[in-house]
Design a protein around this motif. Sequence first.
Motif, mmCIF file in Angstrom:
data_model
loop_
_atom_site.group_PDB
_atom_site.id
_atom_site.type_symbol
_atom_site.label_atom_id
_atom_site.label_comp_id
_atom_site.label_asym_id
_atom_site.label_seq_id
_atom_site.Cartn_x
_atom_site.Cartn_y
_atom_site.Cartn_z
ATOM 1 N N SER A 61 -18.102 47.931 -20.274
ATOM 2 C CA SER A 61 -17.836 49.502 -21.355
ATOM 3 C C SER A 61 -15.950 48.275 -22.299
ATOM 4 C CB SER A 61 -16.809 50.093 -20.420
ATOM 5 O OG SER A 61 -18.434 51.085 -20.539
ATOM 6 N N HIS A 120 -25.164 51.039 -23.647
ATOM 7 C CA HIS A 120 -26.104 51.284 -21.978
ATOM 8 C C HIS A 120 -25.748 52.813 -21.189
ATOM 9 C CE1 HIS A 120 -21.786 51.060 -21.027
ATOM 10 N NE2 HIS A 120 -21.626 51.552 -20.290
ATOM 11 N N ASP A 155 -10.282 62.333 -21.043
ATOM 12 C CA ASP A 155 -10.265 63.085 -19.528
ATOM 13 C C ASP A 155 -9.028 62.275 -18.824
ATOM 14 O OD1 ASP A 155 -11.619 61.183 -19.082
ATOM 15 O OD2 ASP A 155 -13.424 62.989 -17.654
HETATM 16 O O1 SUG Z 1 -18.326 55.234 -20.055
HETATM 17 N N1 SUG Z 1 -18.344 53.346 -17.405
HETATM 18 C C1 SUG Z 1 -17.875 54.542 -17.714
HETATM 19 C C2 SUG Z 1 -17.213 55.266 -17.183
HETATM 20 C C3 SUG Z 1 -17.234 56.594 -17.391
HETATM 21 C C4 SUG Z 1 -16.531 57.156 -16.706
HETATM 22 N N2 SUG Z 1 -16.192 58.573 -17.605
HETATM 23 C C5 SUG Z 1 -14.670 59.323 -18.225
HETATM 24 N N3 SUG Z 1 -13.422 58.903 -17.801
HETATM 25 N N4 SUG Z 1 -14.880 60.841 -17.328
HETATM 26 C C6 SUG Z 1 -18.040 54.112 -19.001
HETATM 27 O O2 SUG Z 1 -17.084 53.670 -19.728
HETATM 28 C C7 SUG Z 1 -18.952 50.437 -16.983
HETATM 29 C C8 SUG Z 1 -20.045 49.983 -16.669
HETATM 30 C C9 SUG Z 1 -19.613 48.201 -16.496
HETATM 31 O O3 SUG Z 1 -19.376 47.786 -16.453
HETATM 32 O O4 SUG Z 1 -20.741 47.740 -15.444
HETATM 33 C C10 SUG Z 1 -19.056 51.907 -17.629
HETATM 34 O O5 SUG Z 1 -19.601 52.076 -17.790
#
Ligand code: SUG
Length: 450
Positions: free
Chosen positions: A22, A137, A252
């Motif tokens: 991400s 992803h 958030d």
């Molecule tokens: O979308 N992390 C998620 C975290 C989501 C957090 N959600 C809120 N803030 N509501 C994202 O970035 C990381 C997966 C990885 O690096 O393996 C990931 O998808």
Amino acid sequence: MKQYEANFDGLVGPSHNYAGLSFGNVASLNNANAVSNPKQAAKQGLAKMKALADMGMLQGVLAPQERPDVNALRRLGFTGSDSQVLESAAKQAPEVFLNCCSASSMWTANAATVSPSADTCNGKIHFTPANLTNKFHRSLEPEVTGRILAATFNNSDFFEHHLHLPENDHFGDEGAANHTRLCAGYGEPGLELFTYGRYAFNSSKPAPTKFPARQTIEASQAIARLHGLNEQNTVFMQQNPAVIDQGVFHNDVIAVGNRNVLFYHEQAFLDTQSVLSEIEQKFAAINSNEQLHFIEVPTAKVSINDAVKTYLFNTQIINMPSGEMAIIAPTECQENPAVSAYLAELVTLGTPIKKVHFFDVKQSMQNGGGPACLRLRVALNEREVAAVNPNTWINQGQIDRLNAWVDQHYRDRLSIADLSDPAFLVESRTALDELTQILNLGSVYPFQRV
Ligand code: SUG
């Protein structure tokens, strides 16, 4: 009739791992390639669910998704048996393969946007799964999310399910992570706040320059239309692009609302004063007798860097059955001197927030997901509560069953190399198949539908 706000937490999937997928999410990038512990991650999530249920809160659970996503790999040209698909994808296109293995559906704040029946045009609760287009992803999630939501809120007299928005970055939608609701009581008409990061069709508007703005105003407006909201019960507000560039990839991470409280960092929004007066005015028009509390956290007390590191704003603000408001915070907030001092002061300020409870959700935090990321809020009245699939409510029996299920099926150590092991796919599918029986979901997964 009694009114509630339920939290539906995402159950961490068996493939929970750290792949650094991400861009713009600091924790995800910093922990890339770390060895994960799916069993501990799932248990940390279940412990939070149980603790909230024990506090007398209505707590639900949303099922994870099937990963590795063999169907997505097949769509991308990998062929043969399932094991051959995994093997060739892992060898020929390891980045693509890892994207198809993420357990990211655990962050159910990104599963959908939900508008309660008191706000919508037809008196039903509306759900729109988020298309999550900004990250490959996550863009694999919406279809199955839609099925899981439909199997959880499975009564069309009360619940209306929409298709996710068109799968294009112009309508990039990250769900409830960029949406909050202010109200006098959960069953009273509320004011829905939609926060966006950029304009898709107007490049002259401010936008971040380093990290992506995942949510567009056009997506937020489309959700409001689908849910039958109107100008009086919506506010569209832009995130400060400068904080997105410092790692605030969802609103958030910098603001959270509950009932008559909006808790936010002073740098969270653009045009803060004008947006706050719009909120004040519209809230007063809907709930004339209720006092609104803006709790603004100054940079002098908590820097953006500390907010991003500790997830002070990715906390859940809940109304306990006693009527008191409490904050559910990650233990990272306790460990940071500035944030811990701020929270100690907050409960003495005379705002509705009176208590802080800390939870260890480190396995999720290391991927940028705090307590609030792990839950989807759904405000419901008694009749709507009764219409939810009963197996998806958390009670002692379901907690015991789910813990035993995790003990039986989850690994306590998962490295990136393990994900292409064909035995792991069989293990995960066996686990999910059993889960659909525990939660009485029917066939929601692609492997169950062939
Ligand atoms: O979308 N992390 C998620 C975290 C989501 C957090 N959600 C809120 N803030 N509501 C994202 O970035 C990381 C997966 C990885 O690096 O393996 C990931 O998808």
